[in-house]
Design a protein around this motif. Structure first.
Motif, PDB file in Angstrom:
ATOM      1  N   MET B 106     -30.450  22.927 -20.121  1.00 36.95           N
ATOM      2  CA  MET B 106     -31.808  22.593 -20.575  1.00 36.95           C
ATOM      3  C   MET B 106     -32.521  21.739 -19.542  1.00 36.95           C
ATOM      4  O   MET B 106     -33.701  21.945 -19.264  1.00 36.95           O
ATOM      5  N   LEU B 109     -33.739  23.866 -16.779  1.00 36.25           N
ATOM      6  CA  LEU B 109     -34.950  24.599 -17.160  1.00 36.25           C
ATOM      7  C   LEU B 109     -36.165  23.679 -17.069  1.00 36.25           C
ATOM      8  O   LEU B 109     -37.209  24.054 -16.544  1.00 36.25           O
ATOM      9  N   LEU B 110     -36.006  22.454 -17.581  1.00 35.54           N
ATOM     10  CA  LEU B 110     -37.135  21.516 -17.600  1.00 35.54           C
ATOM     11  C   LEU B 110     -37.529  21.077 -16.200  1.00 35.54           C
ATOM     12  O   LEU B 110     -38.633  20.601 -15.978  1.00 35.54           O
ATOM     13  N   ILE B 187     -30.011  15.226 -21.922  1.00 35.96           N
ATOM     14  CA  ILE B 187     -30.963  16.045 -21.166  1.00 35.96           C
ATOM     15  C   ILE B 187     -31.792  15.160 -20.237  1.00 35.96           C
ATOM     16  O   ILE B 187     -31.987  15.476 -19.057  1.00 35.96           O
TER      17      ILE B 187
END
Lengths: 299, 311
Positions: B106, B109-110, B187
């Motif tokens: 994640m 992706l961010l 994250i």
């Protein structure tokens, strides 16, 4: 470093070419990417949307198949009715008082200790700081039983004292966090103040603390959220229901209402419990995000 | 002259020790709140807990010394303890890698250039600030057989309801899923680490002909390894102490499938009032955590790449 590891099987031109071309394929790909991100983001927030949606439903809407996302008419009365069903106002006051007092305690004690560990040079400092760090390794379960017995002997059971008083003696994690920040403040600032005749306490209050506001905010925020979240501590120490913080109050609510299948009420109460944290999060988002990434890297 | 100079140097030395003493006193004064707290709320309880672990203690009567009996009972006569220990290790072995892998992906992706990044970041992060009790209530309703969101959607397609929390096979995974859902702080830590990876390394890798997959494995992963190690250890420790959600969602059930270490320890201490037994459990927990920490350091630590080693 990277050169040694990487095989040279692909030509740089091919790698660059794939990146710079703007064609239908790349637009489709980026569209799919955003769609994927949206789907992932939805999975993460779906439980909270479901909570909010349920909190506004009547019984028919609650048990409707397929699920109703936007109930109409919305039943806002769930909120006041749920708040009246248990003394939620009291639970909120209890939680706020508990959280705020521990924030004050942590800020005072941790700032002092962090100054002693970061800005002063004295014999024994490094040994004590190592001990301070080592205490982070001890699981709460090890000290839980003797602490309960100590507080029982002190007559502090069924009061907030076991939860609040230790906060005035600092916590290793926050001391570490503040110390790292204090270390980054130039020593010349303290020296200049010392020449002007400032004492160490004066330097801490007038020079270090104003510069360390972001770090203090992180500590205050983490402590507030931790106190609001704390379930095990109040569960061990508090017996009377009128002393409950929201964490215990919400569970009390659930155990009283679930047999009656009052999900909209429970979700309304849950929403209200989360609300202060969400507001705090939006007000301090930048500080919080930076605080977490700082602790991760420095830790 | 000689006499004078020794006198002078002696007074110098005295002044120096006085200064050092003064520094010591001031330093100690600043850390005194923490030091007293350490003695009251950490050092004494540790010693007391060690002592209690060798006693039978029900709070009402004074502790009675019974030697190693608590420890022997834990490992030889308490079948439930074995189950609980097995469950907890399952949660660590399955849950921690799940949190690590998913939150790292994640974060990657961010980390891409994109619109609405702040919005996506908020969406991934918000679940992690939801208080544990509140998230227990939300998931109690999500997982509700028949009317919870998941089974409701299944019912729409005429698929029979799945007992997420009361099935022996699914209960553990259902709880682990909540952990993954609430791993927003991991994250953020990974995102912070990713943003510190120098762009030049990627450019160099591209020049060397590395494809996306190779760049990920040979640049991104090693450069974020300190953060990965940090998250692995903190979430391992957190899992060993996981209490609120299993306590509220499943009460250890079904058939003790989700009875975890911290839950069973709490029950022994505050429901069965076996304080000595609970203390022994706490010390065993401490030893297990130390062993796992060493294990993670041994297996992963060697591969950790610290920024200081470049150049």
């Amino acid at each position: 470093m990277s050169q040694a590891v990487l095989p040279k099987a692909y030509t740089p031109a091919a790698a660059r070419g794939a990146r710079t071309e703007f064609d239908a394929g790349s637009i489709l790909r980026s569209g799919l990417f955003y769609l994927g991100m949206l789907a992932l983001a939805l999975i993460f927030v779906l439980p909270l949307i479901w909570m909010l949606s349920t909190s506004l439903k009547n019984d028919v809407q609650t048990y409707h198949v397929p699920p109703i996302w936007l109930p109409w008419p919305m039943r806002f009365a769930n909120y006041p009715e749920a708040m009246r069903a248990q003394p939620f106002g009291l639970f909120f006051l209890n939680s706020f008082r508990y959280a705020l007092l521990t924030v004050i305690g942590q800020l005072l004690s941790c700032a002092l200790a962090a100054y002693g560990f970061a800005r002063l040079r004295w014999k024994g400092r490094n040994v004590l700081f190592a001990i301070c760090l080592a205490t982070m390794m001890i699981p709460f379960q090890v000290t839980m039983v003797p602490l309960f017995i100590t507080f029982k002997h002190l007559g502090w059971i069924n009061s907030y004292k076991p939860l609040i008083v230790p906060a005035f003696f600092g916590s290793a994690y926050f001391i570490f966090l503040l110390r790292q920040f204090f270390l980054s403040i130039p020593q010349e600032l303290s020296e200049a103040a010392r020449i002007d005749g400032a004492s160490d306490l004066g330097i801490l209050v007038r020079i270090i603390l104003p510069l360390a506001k972001p770090a203090l905010a992180v500590v205050g925020l983490f402590q507030f959220m931790g106190a609001w979240d704390n379930y095990l501590g109040p569960l061990i120490y508090l017996n009377s229901q009128h002393k409950y913080p929201v964490a215990l109050g919400l569970q009390l609510f659930q155990s009283n209402f679930v047999e009656k299948l009052a999900w909209p009420y429970l979700m309304a109460a849950t929403t209200v419990t989360i609300l202060p944290i969400i507001i705090l999060f939006y007000a301090t988002q930048r500080i919080l995000v930076e605080g977490i990434s700082i602790t991760g890297i420095k830790g | 002259m000689a006499v004078l100079s020794t006198a002078a140097s002696r007074s110098h030395r005295q002044a120096a020790t006085r200064r050092e003493w003064r520094r010591f006193v001031i330093g100690m004064l600043f850390v005194m709140p923490w030091l007293l707290g350490f003695i009251f709320w950490t050092a004494y309880p540790i010693l007391a807990s060690l002592y209690y672990s060798f006693t039978a203690y029900d709070v009402l009567n004074p502790p009675r010394f019974i030697g190693w009996a608590n420890y022997v009972n834990l490992f030889q006569h308490d079948n439930l303890f074995q189950t609980v220990l097995g469950n907890t290790i399952y949660f660590v072995v399955v849950g921690v890698p799940a949190v690590l892998i998913i939150s790292f992906l994640m974060a990657n992706l961010l980390n891409k250039e994109m619109r609405f990044r702040a919005l996506f970041r908020t969406a991934f992060f918000v679940p992690s600030i939801v208080p544990a009790v509140a998230s227990a209530m939300v998931w109690l309703w999500m997982y509700n057989p028949n009317y919870g969101l998941i089974d409701n959607i299944l019912a729409t397609f005429n698929i029979p309801a799945v007992p997420w929390l009361s099935s022996l096979r699914l209960a553990k995974l259902s709880l682990i899923f909540i952990n993954v859902w609430a791993s927003g702080s991991a994250i953020l830590i990974f995102l912070g680490a990713l943003q510190d990876v120098p762009r030049s390394l990627y450019d160099a890798a591209v020049v060397d002909g590395a494809n996306r997959w190779q760049r990920f494995w040979n640049v991104t992963v090693p450069m974020s390894s300190p953060a990965i190690l940090f998250v692995a250890i903190t979430s391992m420790i957190g899992t060993f102490q996981y209490f609120t959600l299993p306590w509220l969602l499943t009460q250890g059930g079904p058939d003790n499938a989700t009875n975890l270490y911290a839950v069973y320890l709490y029950q022994n201490a505050f429901q069965f009032f076996k304080m000595g037994y609970a203390s022994a459990m706490a010390w065993v927990l401490f030893v297990i955590i130390v062993v796992f920490t060493v294990l993670i350091f041994r297996t992963g630590g060697a591969k950790v790449y610290y920024g200081g080693q470049v150049d």
